[in-house]
Design an enzyme around this catalytic site. Structure first.
Site, PDB file in Angstrom:
ATOM      1  N   ARG A  75      50.944 -13.262   5.225  1.00 56.82           N
ATOM      2  CA  ARG A  75      52.229 -13.934   5.411  1.00 56.82           C
ATOM      3  C   ARG A  75      52.232 -15.320   4.753  1.00 56.82           C
ATOM      4  NH1 ARG A  75      55.697 -12.950   9.661  1.00 56.82           N
ATOM      5  NH2 ARG A  75      55.862 -15.138  10.204  1.00 56.82           N
TER       6      ARG A  75
ATOM      7  N   ARG B 183      48.689 -21.300  -3.085  1.00 57.38           N
ATOM      8  CA  ARG B 183      49.212 -21.801  -4.364  1.00 57.38           C
ATOM      9  C   ARG B 183      48.206 -22.710  -5.048  1.00 57.38           C
ATOM     10  NH1 ARG B 183      54.193 -23.635  -1.169  1.00 57.38           N
ATOM     11  NH2 ARG B 183      55.374 -21.710  -0.994  1.00 57.38           N
TER      12      ARG B 183
ATOM     13  N   ARG C 266      50.634 -10.374  21.801  1.00 54.21           N
ATOM     14  CA  ARG C 266      50.176 -11.674  22.240  1.00 54.21           C
ATOM     15  C   ARG C 266      51.378 -12.448  22.733  1.00 54.21           C
ATOM     16  NH1 ARG C 266      45.772 -13.569  24.068  1.00 54.21           N
ATOM     17  NH2 ARG C 266      45.747 -15.560  22.947  1.00 54.21           N
TER      18      ARG C 266
ATOM     19  N   ARG D 283      50.027 -25.417  18.204  1.00 57.59           N
ATOM     20  CA  ARG D 283      50.818 -26.369  17.428  1.00 57.59           C
ATOM     21  C   ARG D 283      51.711 -27.223  18.320  1.00 57.59           C
ATOM     22  NH1 ARG D 283      54.394 -21.864  14.114  1.00 57.59           N
ATOM     23  NH2 ARG D 283      55.406 -20.912  15.901  1.00 57.59           N
TER      24      ARG D 283
ATOM     25  N   GLU E 139      52.601 -25.314  22.001  1.00 57.81           N
ATOM     26  CA  GLU E 139      52.540 -23.860  22.136  1.00 57.81           C
ATOM     27  C   GLU E 139      51.115 -23.435  22.483  1.00 57.81           C
ATOM     28  OE1 GLU E 139      54.180 -21.630  18.860  1.00 57.81           O
ATOM     29  OE2 GLU E 139      56.005 -22.852  18.855  1.00 57.81           O
TER      30      GLU E 139
ATOM     31  N   TYR F 235      56.255  -7.443  13.168  1.00 53.43           N
ATOM     32  CA  TYR F 235      56.214  -8.907  13.129  1.00 53.43           C
ATOM     33  C   TYR F 235      57.335  -9.348  12.179  1.00 53.43           C
ATOM     34  CZ  TYR F 235      53.490 -13.356  12.900  1.00 53.43           C
ATOM     35  OH  TYR F 235      53.049 -14.653  12.973  1.00 53.43           O
TER      36      TYR F 235
ATOM     37  N   ASP G 137      60.385 -11.421  10.457  1.00 54.71           N
ATOM     38  CA  ASP G 137      61.072 -12.699  10.322  1.00 54.71           C
ATOM     39  C   ASP G 137      62.548 -12.446  10.614  1.00 54.71           C
ATOM     40  OD1 ASP G 137      58.916 -14.301   9.605  1.00 54.71           O
ATOM     41  OD2 ASP G 137      59.001 -13.653   7.523  1.00 54.71           O
TER      42      ASP G 137
HETATM   43  N1  UDP Z   1      47.472 -19.336  10.163  1.00 50.44           N
HETATM   44  C1  UDP Z   1      46.289 -20.043  10.200  1.00 50.44           C
HETATM   45  N2  UDP Z   1      46.317 -21.408  10.272  1.00 50.44           N
HETATM   46  C2  UDP Z   1      47.482 -22.090  10.299  1.00 50.44           C
HETATM   47  C3  UDP Z   1      48.699 -21.371  10.258  1.00 50.44           C
HETATM   48  C4  UDP Z   1      48.665 -19.995  10.207  1.00 50.44           C
HETATM   49  O1  UDP Z   1      45.214 -19.462  10.194  1.00 50.44           O
HETATM   50  O2  UDP Z   1      47.447 -23.336  10.377  1.00 50.44           O
HETATM   51  C5  UDP Z   1      47.408 -17.854  10.118  1.00 50.44           C
HETATM   52  C6  UDP Z   1      47.318 -17.241  11.515  1.00 50.44           C
HETATM   53  O3  UDP Z   1      46.487 -16.107  11.433  1.00 50.44           O
HETATM   54  C7  UDP Z   1      48.745 -16.823  11.784  1.00 50.44           C
HETATM   55  C8  UDP Z   1      49.222 -16.393  10.397  1.00 50.44           C
HETATM   56  O4  UDP Z   1      48.559 -17.295   9.512  1.00 50.44           O
HETATM   57  O5  UDP Z   1      48.803 -15.778  12.723  1.00 50.44           O
HETATM   58  C9  UDP Z   1      50.712 -16.430  10.200  1.00 50.44           C
HETATM   59  O6  UDP Z   1      51.172 -17.736  10.393  1.00 50.44           O
HETATM   60  P1  UDP Z   1      52.697 -18.091  10.604  1.00 50.44           P
HETATM   61  O7  UDP Z   1      52.867 -19.548  10.445  1.00 50.44           O
HETATM   62  O8  UDP Z   1      53.513 -17.183   9.765  1.00 50.44           O
HETATM   63  O9  UDP Z   1      52.877 -17.721  12.140  1.00 50.44           O
HETATM   64  P2  UDP Z   1      54.157 -17.851  13.080  1.00 50.44           P
HETATM   65  O10 UDP Z   1      54.912 -19.054  12.656  1.00 50.44           O
HETATM   66  O11 UDP Z   1      54.890 -16.556  12.913  1.00 50.44           O
HETATM   67  O12 UDP Z   1      53.557 -17.996  14.433  1.00 50.44           O
END
Ligand code: UDP
Length: 374
Positions: free
Chosen positions: A174, A178, A251, A282, A307, A356, A358
């Site tokens: 996901r 870059r 989860r 976060r 969270e 999952y 968006d």
């Molecule tokens: N991820 C990570 N570190 C970060 C942010 C994301 O390892 O700082 C990984 C983690 O496995 C997560 C996945 O990337 O489940 C997808 O992140 P995303 O930000 O898309 O998650 P969401 O916002 O849907 O919770």
């Protein structure tokens, strides 16, 4: 046969259900939307606290490359362009996300794509991965061991409650990687947040449609089934069938919202805490999502949300499907059961299809279903 009161009963008033209902109504169908929560909108629902719009169930930024979806949602709300720049904090140091040349510079001091590729290439060779079989191997081969251990391992294992070696590789796909300087979290052409929050969008979609909240389909299934010709069920399929084939794994999250007497707490909309020893994943500072950011920043207070990842149980919400092969197979068995035992019901949406999603995928899937069956 007596005519039923509604053509469609839509169980779940989230983005999928609201979009489907909107399209069905437009085609002259009588729809009833019900939701067990006290409000519609599912996880996009916003609440105002002290003049700040709070994304009650986690931060939502609408992003899409799908022109039809973008054009569709813009009929109901004005979207102010929004570019998400997330930071990651590990052991007191800040890093840019998603993984890009800023991150590699912060991590190793490299300043060019070639230097960054050389470091990652070396770390990938040391890890000896040819074809990644799980999330850990996928991450090591995409960004190397340092980024994996600093920014991925702790965050992912907290969020998913299991070792990265036991998680499917596609979760990490996901996130873009870059080899140039660009902190935009998404690649999509269209990115924005509705002015006034997502409730504006949801109310627009549901305009003219009967919507009952605090109304749980599973409390009186026979009554609700008798009301409509067809049912679009956007809840989890295992719960619908009383878990008779087993439980789908998810989860969950616990959101702790707090108003603080400072105009700005962390200087950014989202800061991820990627180390294992911090219990939350976060912190979100909601005023950064406001259409008028300068005005929001001039308020003397701010609202932040921590969270905390949590196991999924009867008292918690299913946020993230654990989409491994076993769970996907179980979900497919439930759909098969549905075709046999509930032929009038379609299982759909993020929960019903165990995806999952968006937000744009929820909308596009609802548009597609409405074209197929209405
Ligand atoms: N991820 C990570 N570190 C970060 C942010 C994301 O390892 O700082 C990984 C983690 O496995 C997560 C996945 O990337 O489940 C997808 O992140 P995303 O930000 O898309 O998650 P969401 O916002 O849907 O919770």
């Amino acid at each position: 046969m007596k005519r039923k009161e509604y053509n469609y009963l839509i169980v779940g008033a989230g983005l999928f259900g609201a979009t489907f209902a909107c399209m069905a109504r437009r085609r002259g169908k009588r729809c009833l939307v019900i939701d067990k929560r006290p409000h519609p909108g599912g996880n996009t629902w916003c609440e105002e606290a002290d003049g700040i719009i709070v994304h009650r169930y986690g931060p939502h930024i609408f992003h899409t490359n799908d022109e039809e979806v973008w054009e569709f949602v813009n009929r109901f709300a004005t979207f102010t362009p929004y570019t998400l720049n997330t930071l990651a904090c590990s052991k007191g140091k800040l890093y840019s996300l998603p993984f890009n040349l800023h991150t590699f510079y912060q991590m190793w001091g490299v300043t060019t794509p070639a230097e960054a590729r050389a470091v990652i290439g070396r770390q990938r060779r040391e890890a000896g991965i040819a074809a990644p079989r799980n999330l850990e191997e996928q991450a090591l081969s995409l960004v190397g061991r340092d980024v994996y251990e600093t920014l991925i391992k702790g965050y992912t294992e907290k969020q998913w409650g299991r070792p990265c070696r036991e998680l499917p590789a596609d979760i990490i796909k996901r996130l873009p990687v870059r080899f140039y300087f660009d902190n935009n979290y998404f690649n999509d052409r269209h990115q924005g947040i509705p002015d006034g929050g997502y409730n504006v969008l949801v109310h627009g979609l549901l305009e003219g449609i009967e919507c009952r909240t605090r109304c749980n389909y599973l409390d009186d299934r026979a009554h609700f089934d008798a009301l409509a010709d067809r049912i679009v069920y956007t809840g989890p399929a295992d719960e619908y069938f009383g878990f008779r084939l087993g439980r789908l794994e998810y989860r969950s999250l616990r959101f702790v919202h707090e108003t603080l007497p400072v105009s700005c707490y962390q200087g950014n909309a989202i800061v991820n805490y990627t180390a294992a020893d911090v219990p939350y994943t976060r912190i979100v500072e909601h005023k950064f999502f406001a259409a008028d950011r300068a005005a929001a920043l001039s308020l003397p207070h701010t609202v932040v949300t921590r969270e905390y990842p949590a196991p999924f149980g009867p008292a918690s919400e299913p946020y993230y499907p654990v989409g491994d092969a076993e769970n996907r197979a179980l979900h497919a068995s439930y759909l098969e059961l549905g075709r046999r035992l509930a032929p009038r019901t379609v299982f759909a949406g993020r929960l019903g299809s165990y995806q999952y999603y968006d937000m744009d995928r929820a909308v596009s899937a609802a548009l597609k279903l409405s074209k197929e069956c209405v």
